[in-house]
Design a protein around this motif. Structure first.
Motif, PDB file in Angstrom:
ATOM      1  N   MET A  72       0.826  -1.208   0.000  1.00  0.00           N
ATOM      2  CA  MET A  72       0.000   0.000   0.000  1.00  0.00           C
ATOM      3  C   MET A  72       0.860   1.258   0.000  1.00  0.00           C
ATOM      4  N   GLN A  73       2.128   1.134   0.324  1.00  0.00           N
ATOM      5  CA  GLN A  73       2.989   2.311   0.357  1.00  0.00           C
ATOM      6  C   GLN A  73       3.780   2.488  -0.933  1.00  0.00           C
ATOM      7  N   ASP A  74       3.594   1.596  -1.897  1.00  0.00           N
ATOM      8  CA  ASP A  74       4.303   1.666  -3.164  1.00  0.00           C
ATOM      9  C   ASP A  74       3.850   2.912  -3.930  1.00  0.00           C
ATOM     10  N   PRO A  75       4.764   3.856  -4.223  1.00  0.00           N
ATOM     11  CA  PRO A  75       4.382   5.075  -4.926  1.00  0.00           C
ATOM     12  C   PRO A  75       3.981   4.820  -6.382  1.00  0.00           C
ATOM     13  N   GLU A  76       4.282   3.635  -6.902  1.00  0.00           N
ATOM     14  CA  GLU A  76       3.927   3.300  -8.282  1.00  0.00           C
ATOM     15  C   GLU A  76       2.439   2.961  -8.423  1.00  0.00           C
ATOM     16  N   ILE A  77       1.801   2.614  -7.314  1.00  0.00           N
ATOM     17  CA  ILE A  77       0.375   2.268  -7.349  1.00  0.00           C
ATOM     18  C   ILE A  77      -0.433   3.538  -7.128  1.00  0.00           C
ATOM     19  N   ASN A  78      -1.387   3.799  -8.054  1.00  0.00           N
ATOM     20  CA  ASN A  78      -2.166   5.033  -7.922  1.00  0.00           C
ATOM     21  C   ASN A  78      -3.142   4.952  -6.750  1.00  0.00           C
ATOM     22  N   GLN A  79      -3.593   6.087  -6.303  1.00  0.00           N
ATOM     23  CA  GLN A  79      -4.444   6.176  -5.111  1.00  0.00           C
ATOM     24  C   GLN A  79      -5.766   5.439  -5.289  1.00  0.00           C
ATOM     25  N   SER A  80      -6.330   5.481  -6.488  1.00  0.00           N
ATOM     26  CA  SER A  80      -7.601   4.791  -6.724  1.00  0.00           C
ATOM     27  C   SER A  80      -7.445   3.295  -6.521  1.00  0.00           C
ATOM     28  N   SER A  81      -6.363   2.747  -7.022  1.00  0.00           N
ATOM     29  CA  SER A  81      -6.113   1.311  -6.865  1.00  0.00           C
ATOM     30  C   SER A  81      -5.938   0.964  -5.396  1.00  0.00           C
ATOM     31  N   LYS A  82      -5.248   1.800  -4.658  1.00  0.00           N
ATOM     32  CA  LYS A  82      -5.044   1.548  -3.233  1.00  0.00           C
ATOM     33  C   LYS A  82      -6.371   1.551  -2.483  1.00  0.00           C
ATOM     34  N   ARG A  83      -7.259   2.465  -2.843  1.00  0.00           N
ATOM     35  CA  ARG A  83      -8.565   2.540  -2.191  1.00  0.00           C
ATOM     36  C   ARG A  83      -9.370   1.268  -2.459  1.00  0.00           C
TER      37      ARG A  83
END
Length: 69
Positions: free
Chosen positions: A1-12
């Motif tokens: 969840m802290q990977d900056p490569e993953i966009n915020q929408s995907s994390k949500r």
């Protein structure tokens, strides 16, 4: 969840699915990670695309639509 490569929408979405899989009540999920207006719009557009032909907006973010599937 802290990977900056993953966009915020995907994390949500990941967090929502983890909460649901963990047995959280939908009320609690909505409180912790509410759906954004953008997500709901994309989900609605995806449903319309499944039912009929619609004009494609070149300004839409295709990645966000894939996340909302």
């Amino acid at each position: 969840m802290q990977d900056p490569e993953i966009n915020q929408s995907s994390k949500r979405i990941i967090l929502r699915k983890l909460l649901i899989a963990g047995g959280a009540e939908m009320e609690d999920v909505e409180e912790e990670v509410p759906m954004t207006a953008q997500y709901l719009l994309q989900q609605n557009e995806n449903e319309i695309l499944n039912l009929t032909y619609v004009d494609i907006n070149p300004e839409d973010n295709d990645d966000e639509h894939l996340v909302a599937l």
